[in-house]
Design a protein around this motif. Structure first.
Motif, PDB file in Angstrom:
ATOM      1  N   SER A 160       3.699  -4.436   5.861  1.00 35.09           N
ATOM      2  CA  SER A 160       4.629  -5.011   7.146  1.00 35.09           C
ATOM      3  C   SER A 160       5.911  -4.159   7.461  1.00 35.09           C
ATOM      4  O   SER A 160       6.604  -3.584   6.607  1.00 35.09           O
ATOM      5  CB  SER A 160       5.209  -6.503   6.738  1.00 35.09           C
ATOM      6  OG  SER A 160       6.382  -6.705   7.122  1.00 35.09           O
ATOM      7  N   HIS A 161       5.969  -4.074   8.698  1.00 34.41           N
ATOM      8  CA  HIS A 161       7.364  -3.271   9.007  1.00 34.41           C
ATOM      9  C   HIS A 161       8.352  -3.811   8.349  1.00 34.41           C
ATOM     10  O   HIS A 161       9.287  -3.175   7.842  1.00 34.41           O
ATOM     11  CB  HIS A 161       7.641  -3.413  10.571  1.00 34.41           C
ATOM     12  CG  HIS A 161       6.622  -2.644  11.540  1.00 34.41           C
ATOM     13  ND1 HIS A 161       6.597  -1.394  11.690  1.00 34.41           N
ATOM     14  CD2 HIS A 161       5.629  -3.171  12.477  1.00 34.41           C
ATOM     15  CE1 HIS A 161       5.635  -0.952  12.638  1.00 34.41           C
ATOM     16  NE2 HIS A 161       4.937  -2.036  13.080  1.00 34.41           N
ATOM     17  N   PHE A 162       8.628  -5.258   8.363  1.00 36.36           N
ATOM     18  CA  PHE A 162       9.850  -5.956   7.900  1.00 36.36           C
ATOM     19  C   PHE A 162       9.961  -5.596   6.555  1.00 36.36           C
ATOM     20  O   PHE A 162      10.779  -5.049   5.752  1.00 36.36           O
ATOM     21  CB  PHE A 162       9.929  -7.362   8.179  1.00 36.36           C
ATOM     22  CG  PHE A 162       9.628  -7.618   9.531  1.00 36.36           C
ATOM     23  CD1 PHE A 162      10.394  -7.063  10.528  1.00 36.36           C
ATOM     24  CD2 PHE A 162       8.659  -8.465  10.026  1.00 36.36           C
ATOM     25  CE1 PHE A 162      10.568  -7.600  11.843  1.00 36.36           C
ATOM     26  CE2 PHE A 162       8.464  -8.897  11.387  1.00 36.36           C
ATOM     27  CZ  PHE A 162       9.599  -8.429  12.205  1.00 36.36           C
ATOM     28  N   ARG A 163       8.779  -6.058   5.571  1.00 42.35           N
ATOM     29  CA  ARG A 163       8.984  -5.839   4.124  1.00 42.35           C
ATOM     30  C   ARG A 163       8.860  -4.569   3.652  1.00 42.35           C
ATOM     31  O   ARG A 163      10.005  -4.289   2.833  1.00 42.35           O
ATOM     32  CB  ARG A 163       7.735  -6.960   3.791  1.00 42.35           C
ATOM     33  CG  ARG A 163       7.750  -6.601   2.142  1.00 42.35           C
ATOM     34  CD  ARG A 163       8.703  -7.461   1.356  1.00 42.35           C
ATOM     35  NE  ARG A 163       8.800  -7.092   0.097  1.00 42.35           N
ATOM     36  CZ  ARG A 163       9.691  -6.821  -0.835  1.00 42.35           C
ATOM     37  NH1 ARG A 163      11.075  -6.945  -0.326  1.00 42.35           N
ATOM     38  NH2 ARG A 163       9.716  -6.720  -2.100  1.00 42.35           N
ATOM     39  N   ASP A 184      12.409  -3.136   4.396  1.00 36.59           N
ATOM     40  CA  ASP A 184      13.394  -3.717   3.354  1.00 36.59           C
ATOM     41  C   ASP A 184      13.330  -2.968   2.039  1.00 36.59           C
ATOM     42  O   ASP A 184      14.293  -2.579   1.515  1.00 36.59           O
ATOM     43  CB  ASP A 184      12.978  -5.248   3.134  1.00 36.59           C
ATOM     44  CG  ASP A 184      13.527  -5.704   4.376  1.00 36.59           C
ATOM     45  OD1 ASP A 184      14.420  -5.478   5.160  1.00 36.59           O
ATOM     46  OD2 ASP A 184      13.362  -7.232   4.320  1.00 36.59           O
ATOM     47  N   THR A 212      13.029  -7.965  -4.972  1.00 34.63           N
ATOM     48  CA  THR A 212      13.952  -8.208  -3.663  1.00 34.63           C
ATOM     49  C   THR A 212      15.228  -7.707  -3.768  1.00 34.63           C
ATOM     50  O   THR A 212      15.858  -8.284  -4.806  1.00 34.63           O
ATOM     51  CB  THR A 212      13.528  -9.675  -2.979  1.00 34.63           C
ATOM     52  OG1 THR A 212      12.373 -10.007  -3.228  1.00 34.63           O
ATOM     53  CG2 THR A 212      14.105  -9.775  -1.710  1.00 34.63           C
ATOM     54  N   SER A 221      19.018  -7.516  -2.074  1.00 34.14           N
ATOM     55  CA  SER A 221      19.556  -8.023  -0.756  1.00 34.14           C
ATOM     56  C   SER A 221      20.596  -6.835  -0.455  1.00 34.14           C
ATOM     57  O   SER A 221      21.186  -6.829   0.885  1.00 34.14           O
ATOM     58  CB  SER A 221      20.495  -9.337  -0.935  1.00 34.14           C
ATOM     59  OG  SER A 221      21.414  -9.124  -2.030  1.00 34.14           O
ATOM     60  N   GLY A 273      21.412   0.329   9.650  1.00 27.71           N
ATOM     61  CA  GLY A 273      22.502   0.081   8.601  1.00 27.71           C
ATOM     62  C   GLY A 273      22.127  -0.497   7.358  1.00 27.71           C
ATOM     63  O   GLY A 273      22.940  -0.515   6.475  1.00 27.71           O
ATOM     64  N   HIS A 323      -0.919   0.542  10.231  1.00 26.89           N
ATOM     65  CA  HIS A 323       0.011   0.968   9.173  1.00 26.89           C
ATOM     66  C   HIS A 323      -0.509   1.362   8.074  1.00 26.89           C
ATOM     67  O   HIS A 323      -1.585   1.039   7.724  1.00 26.89           O
ATOM     68  CB  HIS A 323       0.631  -0.420   9.129  1.00 26.89           C
ATOM     69  CG  HIS A 323       1.317  -0.978  10.166  1.00 26.89           C
ATOM     70  ND1 HIS A 323       1.940  -2.347  10.104  1.00 26.89           N
ATOM     71  CD2 HIS A 323       1.580  -0.645  11.376  1.00 26.89           C
ATOM     72  CE1 HIS A 323       2.541  -2.621  11.276  1.00 26.89           C
ATOM     73  NE2 HIS A 323       2.316  -1.730  12.062  1.00 26.89           N
TER      74      HIS A 323
END
Lengths: 452, 400
Positions: free
Chosen positions: B119-122, B125, B136, B138, B167, B324
C-alpha cells in the motif's frame, strides 16, 4: 471574559448574514439561549457553524436546543453514496475508491441537515479505529455506514457489530486468530482502547478473550462473517473473573458489564464535546444517565451537553478544531460551493487528518496535537485558498463593481466576529473602513478560529 | 515562547539515563552533546512519491533475466548509461554521470524490509517512521533522531519542508518543521496577540506558541530570500524544489533537514513515457543542485538522499507499466559521500511472487544518516535502529 455582545444571526450564508439580518423572534422564552450560547452549542456539535444553524437554536432553552439536535440525528447519509459501495468487495478500482472516499464523506459533512450525526461518525471512526492501511475502500465505507446507523444508539450493540465488521476484523487481524494459534490483536485493543482502558484488565484476560474469538472469520471476497467451529477454541476461559466456555459475543457481554466501562466511554465523549479535562462530579452524572439507559449514547450525550462546564463562559474555545472541522467549517462559512468540497479532503490530510487513515489504532490524539508550526502554516494556506475562491466565486454576486470588495458596517464586523470566533479577536483588526472579504480573511486567520 | 525546547531538554535527561546508562553519558547530554552533533550538515530527503521503478532506474542490463521480465518496457543495453559491467542508469539520468565519475554519488541496492507491504499509505508510513511492517510508529525516523539525539539546538527549525508534503519523516514531539512555500515562509497572517490573550484558554496558548515558532523560523530563514543562485535550475517542479533547497543552504542558515518531494512515479500505465519525463527532470535538477553547491563550496555540507514507499514489480504488467513491488535502489549524493555501489542487486530469478527480495534493510540508511552524517550519539541511533548498522558511505563520519 466574553464581551456581552447582542447577537443577531441571519440566514444560512454569510452573504445574507450581511445583507439581510434577521430580527430576534418577537417573543422569546426567558430561558432562551443567548446568541453566544447558541453559537457555542452549534460549534461544539457541528462544523462551522452557519448562521442559520445558530438562528434555529436561538428561541430554545438549553434542554430544548440539545433535544432538537439529538432528535435530528440521522442513521443514513443525506447524500446517496456512489454505486460502487454496494459492489463486489473484490474491487479492481480499490485504489481509485480509496482516493475518492474522504471527499465523499466531506461532501456529506458539508451538506447534511444534521452535522452532529457526522461529528458522531467521526468520533466513532477515531474510537473504533480501522484504516486504509489494511482495509479496502468498500469495507471502510461500510464501516462508516455502520457508525452512522448506530451513531447515538446502544453502545453494546455497536460493540457487537464492530467486532464482526469486516473492516475491523481485517484491521485487527481477527482472521489470523486461530484455535491453535490465537492472535490477540483485537482482544487487546478492544479492552485497552474501545471499552475499559489500560490497567482495567490483565494480560491473562487478553489471552483468554483472544481464545474466545478464535474461529471468527470474515470472507474477504464476500464480506460474510461466520464463526468457524473447527477453528474455535471451545475450552473453558476465565475473562475478567468469569469462567465458562465463552465465545466472542460472551466476552463482549462480560466486558459490557464492567463497572469501569461507562466512565471510560463517557470520558472520551467529554473530551470530544465538552472540555479537555473532565470534571469528575459532572462526568459521574453523565455516567449515571448512560448506565441507567442501558448504555445508550443519546442520553449520555444529552447529559454531557447539559453539564454546567459545557455552558460555562470560561469554556468557550477550550477545544481545538480538527482539520476536518476546520476545512468543512471554512467552506460553509465562506459560502463556497459544496460541490467542490471533495477536492478539499487533501487539505485536511496535509493538516494531519487523512480520513479513513488514522495514524494507528489509537487514532488521532486531537486537541493541541493538531497544532504545530507546520500544520498551522497549512491551515493558513487553506484559508488563503478559500478566500481566493470566495473572491472569485462569491464576492462578484455582491460587489458594486468587478474586483471590488463590499464595504460593511461596524455592526456587521461584530456579527461576523461573533459568528466565526468562539473568543474575542486575538489579533488587532487592521485600521480603515471594513470590507467583507478583508474581514472574513482576517477573522479566519485569527488564532481563535482554530478553536471551538 | 518555545516550549518544545524545554520538552526536548526534559526528554534528553531521560534518554541519557535510560539509553546511555552511565553518568558519563548523562553528563555529556547535560553539558554539550548538541555541540558534538553536526547541525551544519544538511540532509535533503527527497521522496520519489508513488514508488519509482528501481529496476528501470538502476538497470541490471547484463542479466538476461532483465529483458525477459521487461519485454516491452525494458531499456536496451546500448541505451543504458553504463556504471559498471553489470549495472547502469536509465538514459534520462545521464545528467548524473559527472557525480558518479567524481565519486560523490552512492547507489544503495536492494533496499527493503521483511514482509513488505504494497500500500502506498502503509509502506510510506513504514519508510517514513523507520518501523518494521509489523510495527506502527506515530513519529518519523528523523524526528526521533532529532529528539533522542539532541540535534539542532542552534537551528531555526529542525526541518524546512519545501513547498509541500514529505514532512512525515521529521515529525516527533519536540521537533519543529516549517513549510517554505514558493520561497517564503508565510507569516503574513501572524500578529502580536492583544493584551489579555495570556489569560485565555490553554487551547489558544497552544496556537500562539506555534505562531511564535513560525515567526522565529521566518526570522532565521530571512537570509534565504536574498540568495541569488549562480546556476539556472530547470523550470520544473523538482527544479524549483531543489533551487529552493539550494537557496536555503547557500544562505548559511542552520537547517539540519530539508524535506522535498517529486512525483508521481506511480507508473502502472505507459511507464516508458512517464518515467522518462520524471527522471529527465529529476536528473537535471540534481545536476543543477550539485553544480550550485560545488560552486559555493558547500557540497560537502549536504547529503541528498532519495526514498520511495516501495519499488515496483519485477515483471511488467499488461498496460506497459509496473505494479507495486518491493526492493528498490536509492541515491545518496554529496561532497561527503564515498561514491559507488553498496549492497547487492536482488536476484531477478529468485523472486517472491514476482517481487525482488530485498538485500539491504532500508533502516541502514537511517543509521548512516544519524551516526555518520549528523553525528547523533550512537546510543540514540541504536535506540531506534538496533541491528541496522550504518553503511560506510560517508567519507568523514561525524564521530562521537
Amino acid at each position: 471574559m466574553r464581551r456581552p455582545i447582542a447577537l443577531r444571526f441571519g440566514a444560512a450564508l454569510c452573504v445574507p448574514l450581511i445583507l439581510a439580518l434577521a430580527a430576534f423572534p418577537a417573543v422569546r422564552p426567558a430561558a432562551a439561549l443567548t446568541g453566544d450560547e447558541a453559537r457555542h452549542l452549534a460549534a461544539r456539535t457541528g462544523f462551522g457553524p452557519t448562521a442559520a444553524e445558530i438562528d434555529a437554536l436561538l428561541p430554545l432553552t438549553r434542554a430544548q436546543a440539545v433535544d432538537t439536535l439529538l432528535d435530528g440525528l440521522r442513521t443514513t447519509p443525506f447524500v446517496p453514496p456512489p454505486d460502487w459501495v454496494n459492489g463486489s468487495p473484490v474491487d479492481p478500482d480499490n485504489d481509485i475508491h480509496k482516493q475518492a472516499l474522504p471527499g465523499i464523506w466531506y461532501g456529506e459533512m458539508a451538506v447534511t441537515p444534521s452535522p452532529l450525526t457526522e461529528r458522531l461518525v467521526l468520533f466513532w471512526h477515531n474510537h473504533f479505529v480501522s484504516s486504509f492501511d489494511k482495509v479496502s475502500a468498500i469495507y471502510m465505507y461500510r464501516q462508516n455506514a455502520l457508525f452512522r446507523a448506530n451513531a447515538a444508539g446502544s453502545f453494546g450493540s455497536l460493540l457487537h457489530q464492530v467486532a464482526r465488521d469486516p473492516a475491523m476484523m481485517l484491521y485487527l487481524d481477527s482472521n489470523s486468530n486461530h484455535g491453535s494459534t490465537p492472535n490477540e490483536n483485537f482482544a487487546r485493543e478492544m479492552m485497552e482502547l474501545f471499552t475499559l482502558g489500560e490497567g482495567n484488565y490483565s494480560e491473562t484476560d487478553v489471552r483468554e478473550a483472544a481464545r474466545a474469538f478464535t474461529g471468527w472469520h470474515v470472507d474477504t471476497k464476500t464480506g460474510i462473517f461466520a464463526v468457524n467451529a473447527k477453528d474455535h477454541d471451545s475450552g473453558s476461559k476465565t475473562v475478567l473473573g468469569q469462567t465458562g466456555k465463552w465465545g466472542g459475543d460472551d466476552v463482549l457481554d462480560i466486558v459490557l458489564q464492567q463497572p469501569v466501562l461507562p466512565s471510560f466511554v463517557a470520558a472520551k465523549f467529554w473530551r470530544e464535546f465538552v472540555s479537555p479535562t473532565p470534571n469528575p462530579a459532572e462526568l459521574q452524572m453523565a455516567v449515571g444517565a448512560f448506565q441507567s439507559s442501558g448504555l445508550q449514547i443519546k442520553p449520555l450525550l444529552r447529559a454531557l451537553l447539559l453539564t454546567p462546564t459545557f455552558w460555562d463562559p470560561a469554556n468557550r474555545g477550550s477545544l481545538v478544531k480538527s482539520p476536518t472541522e476546520f476545512v468543512i467549517g471554512t467552506f460553509r462559512n465562506a459560502s463556497l460551493p459544496a460541490s467542490e468540497i471533495a477536492g478539499a479532503a487533501g487539505s485536511g490530510a496535509r493538516m494531519g487528518q487523512a480520513l479513513f487513515r488514522p495514524p494507528n489504532v489509537k487514532g488521532w490524539p486531537g486537541y493541541l496535537a493538531w497544532i504545530n508550526s507546520e500544520t498551522l502554516t497549512v491551515r493558513s494556506g487553506v484559508i488563503e485558498n478559500a478566500m481566493h475562491q470566495f473572491k472569485s466565486e462569491v464576492l462578484p454576486q455582491l460587489a458594486p463593481a468587478p474586483g471590488k470588495d463590499v464595504p460593511i458596517a461596524a455592526t456587521d464586523v461584530a456579527q461576523l466576529t461573533a459568528l466565526l470566533l468562539p473568543l474575542p479577536e486575538t489579533y488587532t483588526p487592521r485600521p480603515g473602513a471594513p470590507t467583507l472579504a478583508a474581514v472574513l480573511d482576517y477573522l479566519m486567520h485569527d488564532p481563535a478560529y482554530n478553536l471551538k | 515562547m518555545q516550549p518544545h525546547l524545554l520538552d526536548r531538554r526534559g526528554f534528553l535527561t531521560c534518554a541519557g539515563c535510560a539509553v546511555a546508562g552511565g553518568s558519563l553519558a548523562l553528563a555529556g547530554f547535560a553539558g554539550g552533546a548538541r555541540a558534538a552533533t553536526r547541525p551544519d550538515r544538511t540532509l535533503v530527503l527527497l521522496h520519489l512519491s508513488g514508488g519509482n521503478d528501481g529496476l528501470n532506474t538502476v538497470i541490471p542490463f547484463a542479466d538476461p533475466a532483465y529483458a525477459k521480465l521487461r519485454p516491452k518496457i525494458g531499456i536496451a543495453p546500448d541505451k543504458v548509461v553504463t556504471l559498471s559491467p553489470s549495472l547502469g542508469l536509465h538514459p534520462a539520468l545521464a545528467s548524473l554521470q559527472p557525480a558518479w565519475a567524481a565519486k560523490d554519488m552512492a547507489i544503495v541496492l536492494g533496499l527493503g524490509y521483511p514482509n513488505p507491504d504494497f500500500s502506498h499509505f502503509r509502506s510510506g508510513d513504514i519508510w517514513q517512521s523507520g518501523s518494521g511492517s509489523d510495527q506502527t510508529m506515530s513519529d518519523g525516523w528523523a524526528g526521533r533522531l532529532f529528539v533522542n539525539g539532541g540535534m539542532a539546538s542552534q537551528a531555526v527549525a529542525d526541518t524546512v519542508i519545501v513547498n509541500t508534503g514529505a514532512g512525515a519523516a521529521f515529525q516527533a514531539s519536540g521537533a519543529t518543521s516549517v513549510v517554505l512555500q514558493n520561497g517564503t515562509l508565510n507569516t503574513g497572517w501572524i500578529q502580536a496577540p492583544v493584551a489579555g490573550s495570556a489569560s485565555r484558554p490553554a487551547s489558544l496558548q497552544g496556537v500562539l506558541a506555534s505562531d511564535a515558532e513560525i515567526i522565529a523560523a521566518a526570522a532565521g530563514l530571512k537570509p534565504v530570500s536574498g540568495v541569488t543562485l549562480p546556476v539556472t535550475f530547470p523550470k520544473t517542479s523538482i527544479g524549483n524544489t531543489l533551487a529552493e533547497a539550494a537557496r536555503i543552504i547557500l544562505s548559511g542558515v542552520t537547517v539540519p533537514a530539508i524535506a522535498a518531494q517529486d512525483g508521481s512515479y506511480d507508473s502502472h500505465h505507459d511507464q516508458l513515457t512517464m518515467q522518462n519525463q520524471r527522471l529527465t527532470d529529476l536528473g537535471a535538477a540534481i545536476a543543477a543542485f550539485r553544480d550550485t553547491l560545488i560552486g559555493a563550496g558547500k557540497w560537502d555540507k549536504v547529503l541528498l538522499m532519495t526514498f520511495a514507499e516501495f519499488g515496483r514489480r519485477a515483471y511488467e504488467n499488461g498496460s506497459g507499466g509496473t505494479d507495486h513491488g518491493t526492493a528498490n535502489a536509492h541515491f545518496l549524493l554529496g561532497g561527503g559521500v564515498q561514491g559507488g555501489f553498496y549492497g547487492t542487486y536482488p536476484s531477478l530469478t529468485d523472486l517472491d511472487n514476482g517481487n525482488l527480495k530485498f538485500t539491504t534493510d532500508y533502516r541502514q540508511l537511517y543509521s548512516t544518516v544519524g551516526t555518520s552524517w549528523w553525528g547523533v550519539p550512537a546510543s540514540a541511533v541504536a535506540a531506534s535502529f538496533t541491528s541496522f548498522p550504518a553503511l560506510p558511505l560517508i567519507r568523514n563520519p561525524a564521530s562521537i
